[in-house]
Design a protein around this motif. Structure first.
Motif, PDB file in Angstrom:
ATOM      1  N   LYS A 161       0.836  -1.208   0.000  1.00 50.27           N
ATOM      2  CA  LYS A 161       0.000   0.000   0.000  1.00 50.27           C
ATOM      3  C   LYS A 161       0.860   1.244   0.000  1.00 50.27           C
ATOM      4  O   LYS A 161       1.838   1.348   0.738  1.00 50.27           O
ATOM      5  N   GLY A 162       0.480   2.185  -0.860  1.00 45.27           N
ATOM      6  CA  GLY A 162       1.229   3.427  -0.966  1.00 45.27           C
ATOM      7  C   GLY A 162       2.414   3.353  -1.905  1.00 45.27           C
ATOM      8  O   GLY A 162       3.001   4.381  -2.240  1.00 45.27           O
ATOM      9  N   ARG A 163       2.782   2.146  -2.333  1.00 40.59           N
ATOM     10  CA  ARG A 163       3.908   1.984  -3.249  1.00 40.59           C
ATOM     11  C   ARG A 163       3.471   1.435  -4.609  1.00 40.59           C
ATOM     12  O   ARG A 163       4.054   1.787  -5.632  1.00 40.59           O
ATOM     13  N   PHE A 164       2.470   0.571  -4.620  1.00 35.66           N
ATOM     14  CA  PHE A 164       2.002  -0.050  -5.854  1.00 35.66           C
ATOM     15  C   PHE A 164       0.636   0.515  -6.233  1.00 35.66           C
ATOM     16  O   PHE A 164      -0.182   0.827  -5.362  1.00 35.66           O
ATOM     17  N   THR A 165       0.386   0.596  -7.534  1.00 41.83           N
ATOM     18  CA  THR A 165      -0.906   1.043  -8.031  1.00 41.83           C
ATOM     19  C   THR A 165      -1.358   0.128  -9.162  1.00 41.83           C
ATOM     20  O   THR A 165      -0.623  -0.069 -10.130  1.00 41.83           O
ATOM     21  N   ILE A 166      -2.563  -0.389  -9.018  1.00 38.68           N
ATOM     22  CA  ILE A 166      -3.129  -1.240 -10.059  1.00 38.68           C
ATOM     23  C   ILE A 166      -4.124  -0.430 -10.886  1.00 38.68           C
ATOM     24  O   ILE A 166      -4.851   0.417 -10.345  1.00 38.68           O
ATOM     25  N   SER A 167      -4.144  -0.669 -12.192  1.00 33.88           N
ATOM     26  CA  SER A 167      -5.075   0.014 -13.073  1.00 33.88           C
ATOM     27  C   SER A 167      -5.418  -0.908 -14.226  1.00 33.88           C
ATOM     28  O   SER A 167      -4.757  -1.928 -14.434  1.00 33.88           O
ATOM     29  N   ARG A 168      -6.443  -0.536 -14.970  1.00 35.75           N
ATOM     30  CA  ARG A 168      -6.820  -1.368 -16.103  1.00 35.75           C
ATOM     31  C   ARG A 168      -7.355  -0.519 -17.237  1.00 35.75           C
ATOM     32  O   ARG A 168      -7.887   0.580 -17.017  1.00 35.75           O
ATOM     33  N   ASP A 169      -7.211  -1.053 -18.440  1.00 31.47           N
ATOM     34  CA  ASP A 169      -7.745  -0.434 -19.643  1.00 31.47           C
ATOM     35  C   ASP A 169      -8.514  -1.535 -20.379  1.00 31.47           C
ATOM     36  O   ASP A 169      -7.921  -2.353 -21.080  1.00 31.47           O
ATOM     37  N   ASN A 170      -9.812  -1.561 -20.173  1.00 35.55           N
ATOM     38  CA  ASN A 170     -10.612  -2.642 -20.766  1.00 35.55           C
ATOM     39  C   ASN A 170     -10.621  -2.579 -22.296  1.00 35.55           C
ATOM     40  O   ASN A 170     -10.778  -3.605 -22.952  1.00 35.55           O
ATOM     41  N   ALA A 171     -10.453  -1.401 -22.845  1.00 35.85           N
ATOM     42  CA  ALA A 171     -10.418  -1.283 -24.303  1.00 35.85           C
ATOM     43  C   ALA A 171      -9.186  -1.968 -24.881  1.00 35.85           C
ATOM     44  O   ALA A 171      -9.204  -2.424 -26.031  1.00 35.85           O
ATOM     45  N   LYS A 172      -8.133  -2.035 -24.082  1.00 37.25           N
ATOM     46  CA  LYS A 172      -6.897  -2.677 -24.521  1.00 37.25           C
ATOM     47  C   LYS A 172      -6.718  -4.063 -23.914  1.00 37.25           C
ATOM     48  O   LYS A 172      -5.682  -4.704 -24.108  1.00 37.25           O
ATOM     49  N   ASN A 173      -7.717  -4.525 -23.176  1.00 36.75           N
ATOM     50  CA  ASN A 173      -7.631  -5.841 -22.524  1.00 36.75           C
ATOM     51  C   ASN A 173      -6.365  -5.966 -21.680  1.00 36.75           C
ATOM     52  O   ASN A 173      -5.634  -6.967 -21.773  1.00 36.75           O
ATOM     53  N   ALA A 174      -6.112  -4.963 -20.856  1.00 34.35           N
ATOM     54  CA  ALA A 174      -4.854  -4.953 -20.114  1.00 34.35           C
ATOM     55  C   ALA A 174      -5.033  -4.420 -18.704  1.00 34.35           C
ATOM     56  O   ALA A 174      -5.872  -3.539 -18.466  1.00 34.35           O
ATOM     57  N   VAL A 175      -4.249  -4.982 -17.816  1.00 38.15           N
ATOM     58  CA  VAL A 175      -4.159  -4.503 -16.440  1.00 38.15           C
ATOM     59  C   VAL A 175      -2.694  -4.234 -16.133  1.00 38.15           C
ATOM     60  O   VAL A 175      -1.827  -5.024 -16.515  1.00 38.15           O
ATOM     61  N   SER A 176      -2.422  -3.142 -15.462  1.00 38.93           N
ATOM     62  CA  SER A 176      -1.051  -2.778 -15.139  1.00 38.93           C
ATOM     63  C   SER A 176      -0.846  -2.717 -13.629  1.00 38.93           C
ATOM     64  O   SER A 176      -1.794  -2.481 -12.877  1.00 38.93           O
ATOM     65  N   LEU A 177       0.387  -2.913 -13.239  1.00 40.45           N
ATOM     66  CA  LEU A 177       0.777  -2.762 -11.842  1.00 40.45           C
ATOM     67  C   LEU A 177       2.015  -1.878 -11.804  1.00 40.45           C
ATOM     68  O   LEU A 177       3.099  -2.313 -12.198  1.00 40.45           O
ATOM     69  N   GLN A 178       1.837  -0.653 -11.367  1.00 44.75           N
ATOM     70  CA  GLN A 178       2.960   0.271 -11.207  1.00 44.75           C
ATOM     71  C   GLN A 178       3.561   0.058  -9.835  1.00 44.75           C
ATOM     72  O   GLN A 178       2.867   0.185  -8.821  1.00 44.75           O
ATOM     73  N   MET A 179       4.844  -0.265  -9.813  1.00 48.48           N
ATOM     74  CA  MET A 179       5.524  -0.567  -8.564  1.00 48.48           C
ATOM     75  C   MET A 179       6.627   0.446  -8.328  1.00 48.48           C
ATOM     76  O   MET A 179       7.574   0.528  -9.110  1.00 48.48           O
ATOM     77  N   ASN A 180       6.492   1.214  -7.280  1.00 42.80           N
ATOM     78  CA  ASN A 180       7.483   2.230  -6.921  1.00 42.80           C
ATOM     79  C   ASN A 180       8.127   1.898  -5.584  1.00 42.80           C
ATOM     80  O   ASN A 180       7.614   1.080  -4.822  1.00 42.80           O
ATOM     81  N   SER A 181       9.230   2.544  -5.318  1.00 38.58           N
ATOM     82  CA  SER A 181       9.940   2.351  -4.039  1.00 38.58           C
ATOM     83  C   SER A 181      10.142   0.874  -3.737  1.00 38.58           C
ATOM     84  O   SER A 181       9.872   0.397  -2.628  1.00 38.58           O
ATOM     85  N   LEU A 182      10.639   0.172  -4.713  1.00 37.17           N
ATOM     86  CA  LEU A 182      10.789  -1.277  -4.575  1.00 37.17           C
ATOM     87  C   LEU A 182      11.832  -1.633  -3.521  1.00 37.17           C
ATOM     88  O   LEU A 182      12.831  -0.921  -3.333  1.00 37.17           O
ATOM     89  N   LYS A 183      11.552  -2.749  -2.865  1.00 38.50           N
ATOM     90  CA  LYS A 183      12.415  -3.249  -1.802  1.00 38.50           C
ATOM     91  C   LYS A 183      12.886  -4.666  -2.148  1.00 38.50           C
ATOM     92  O   LYS A 183      12.208  -5.363  -2.912  1.00 38.50           O
ATOM     93  N   PRO A 184      13.989  -5.100  -1.573  1.00 38.64           N
ATOM     94  CA  PRO A 184      14.441  -6.480  -1.845  1.00 38.64           C
ATOM     95  C   PRO A 184      13.366  -7.527  -1.537  1.00 38.64           C
ATOM     96  O   PRO A 184      13.287  -8.544  -2.236  1.00 38.64           O
ATOM     97  N   GLU A 185      12.544  -7.280  -0.557  1.00 38.27           N
ATOM     98  CA  GLU A 185      11.492  -8.242  -0.211  1.00 38.27           C
ATOM     99  C   GLU A 185      10.357  -8.293  -1.236  1.00 38.27           C
ATOM    100  O   GLU A 185       9.473  -9.150  -1.139  1.00 38.27           O
ATOM    101  N   ASP A 186      10.391  -7.405  -2.222  1.00 40.19           N
ATOM    102  CA  ASP A 186       9.430  -7.470  -3.324  1.00 40.19           C
ATOM    103  C   ASP A 186       9.881  -8.460  -4.397  1.00 40.19           C
ATOM    104  O   ASP A 186       9.127  -8.730  -5.349  1.00 40.19           O
ATOM    105  N   THR A 187      11.083  -8.976  -4.264  1.00 38.68           N
ATOM    106  CA  THR A 187      11.595  -9.936  -5.239  1.00 38.68           C
ATOM    107  C   THR A 187      10.721 -11.184  -5.267  1.00 38.68           C
ATOM    108  O   THR A 187      10.486 -11.823  -4.236  1.00 38.68           O
ATOM    109  N   ALA A 188      10.231 -11.522  -6.453  1.00 39.78           N
ATOM    110  CA  ALA A 188       9.324 -12.658  -6.605  1.00 39.78           C
ATOM    111  C   ALA A 188       8.951 -12.802  -8.078  1.00 39.78           C
ATOM    112  O   ALA A 188       9.224 -11.924  -8.888  1.00 39.78           O
ATOM    113  N   VAL A 189       8.297 -13.905  -8.379  1.00 35.92           N
ATOM    114  CA  VAL A 189       7.617 -14.037  -9.661  1.00 35.92           C
ATOM    115  C   VAL A 189       6.205 -13.483  -9.471  1.00 35.92           C
ATOM    116  O   VAL A 189       5.500 -13.865  -8.527  1.00 35.92           O
TER     117      VAL A 189
END
Length: 124
Positions: free
Chosen positions: A65-93
């Motif tokens: 919370k406060g670092r990631f933002t999810i959004s979507r564009d249904n016209a483009k059939n897409a969802v995005s995840l903007q990830m800011n202030s990344l930390k080593p513990e965010d490492t993952a698939v």
């Protein structure tokens, strides 16, 4: 059947940003709730963020919370995840998941459709 393809992962330093995308191959993408989940080595898959099919409702794990933002564009059939202030513990698939539902996709057991994932590595 819904095919989901994630992209945008990579290697980034602590404090950096990445933007993940989830592209969906379906004619009715606007009917699907979508969630992002992640799985680090040796750990269970966990919820990250979700967005309702109308984009009217979002939900986030406390850890992002406060670092990631999810959004979507249904016209483009897409969802995005903007990830800011990344930390080593965010490492993952990171995986996106979808279900034809009005509900928020914040539980990995809800979704019948999953992408293959994209790797995010945050170096310290």
């Amino acid at each position: 059947q819904v095919q989901l393809v994630e992209s945008g992962g990579g290697l980034v330093q602590t404090g950096g940003s990445l933007r993940l995308s989830c592209a969906a191959a379906t004619r009715a993408f606007g009917a699907y709730g979508v969630g992002w989940f992640r799985q680090a080595p040796g750990k269970e898959r966990e919820f990250v963020a979700a967005i309702s099919r109308s984009a009217g409702t979002t939900d986030y794990a406390d850890s992002v919370k406060g670092r990631f933002t999810i959004s979507r564009d249904n016209a483009k059939n897409a969802v995005s995840l903007q990830m800011n202030s990344l930390k080593p513990e965010d490492t993952a698939v990171y995986y996106c998941a979808a279900k034809n539902t009005i509900a928020i996709m914040n539980n990995p057991n809800y979704s019948p459709y999953w992408g293959k994932g994209t790797l995010v590595t945050v170096s310290s």
